[in-house]
Design an enzyme around this catalytic site. Sequence first.
Site, mmCIF file in Angstrom:
data_model
loop_
_atom_site.group_PDB
_atom_site.id
_atom_site.type_symbol
_atom_site.label_atom_id
_atom_site.label_comp_id
_atom_site.label_asym_id
_atom_site.label_seq_id
_atom_site.Cartn_x
_atom_site.Cartn_y
_atom_site.Cartn_z
ATOM 1 C CG ASP A 21 -1.908 1.090 1.255
ATOM 2 O OD1 ASP A 21 -2.452 1.408 0.184
ATOM 3 O OD2 ASP A 21 -2.148 1.662 2.336
ATOM 4 C CG ASP A 23 -1.728 7.679 0.803
ATOM 5 O OD1 ASP A 23 -0.961 8.650 0.885
ATOM 6 O OD2 ASP A 23 -2.434 7.444 -0.199
ATOM 7 C CG ASP A 217 -2.088 1.993 6.477
ATOM 8 O OD1 ASP A 217 -2.380 1.607 5.322
ATOM 9 O OD2 ASP A 217 -2.569 3.034 6.995
#
Length: 281
Positions: A21, A23, A217
Site C-alpha cells: 500500500d 499511504d 497499514d
Amino acid sequence: MTTKLDHPPLDDHPIHSWLTDMDGVLVHEETALPGAAEFIASLQRFGRPFLVLTNNSIFTPRDLRARLSRSGIDIPEESIWTSALATARFLAEQQPGAAAYVIGEAGLTSAMHEEGFILADSDVEFVVLGETRTYSFEAISRAIRLITRGAKFIATNPDVTGPSAEGPLPATGAVAAMITAATGIHPYYVGKPNPLMMRTALNRISAHSETSIMIGDRMDTDVKSGLEAGMRSVLVLSGSTQEHEITQYPYRPTAVLGGIADVVPLVERLTPIEAVELNED
C-alpha cells in the site's frame, strides 16, 4: 490502556514478489515515512517484482510518481497500480469497448480511455464511480437515472472518507451509498478489500500469490484482501490500524511490524537464494 500483543515473526518462506500500500506505509500526506526509499531501493537491488497499490482513483500513475518523487521515493510509473487501473482492466475483460458514464478525475477517465472505453452520458452499459474533489449533484442525478434504466453500477473502491488537511472528506463509498439509497442497486467495488485488485496486480507482474506478500497499514482493506488473494501479509503500525485494534478482527496478518523500515532487511532475507546469486553475477 493498550495491551502489548505477541506477534509471530515472519517465517523464511521465499518471497518472489511484493505488493505494498502507499499511504500510511510509504508516505504520510506528502512526507516519506522512515525506510520507504530504502525499501524500494532494496527491491530494485534484488530484482524483486513489485507494485505500489492505492485505492485512490483521482491520480494517474504519472501524478503519483511525481508525488512520491517529491518525497524522495523513486518509483517508475509502471510499478504503481491504482483502483482506477484495476477497475478499467476488469471492465475491459467483461465488456471491451463498451460505453460508460464516469464520475471521477484524470486517474479514472484516462484509465478507461486507455482500455478502449467510450465515455458518454447516455445509452451506456456502465456507470463507473470514482473519487473526485468536487462531486456534482447533476452528475450524481444522471448516474441515478442511468442505473435506474439498467446501466451496471461499478465503483472503484468502498472507502467512505478520504483525508485532507481540514479533516475527512466524503469519498467514493459515501457517494455510492447515496446512489444506492436512490436506486436500490449496490455497486460492484473493484478496489481493496476486493481480492480482485490483488489478483489483477499479481497478473500485471506475472506473480503467484503463494510466493508474494502484501504490506499495508489497514486490517480491513490491505490485510483482508491479501489474505483472500492467498498471500502472506505484513501489517505496519505507521498508518490507520493501531496495535490494540488487531484483535477486533477475526483474521490476523502473517506478521506485524512497526513500519516499512522494519521490512527492509526482510527483502534480502526472503529473496530466493538463486535470485541473490543471479544478482551478484
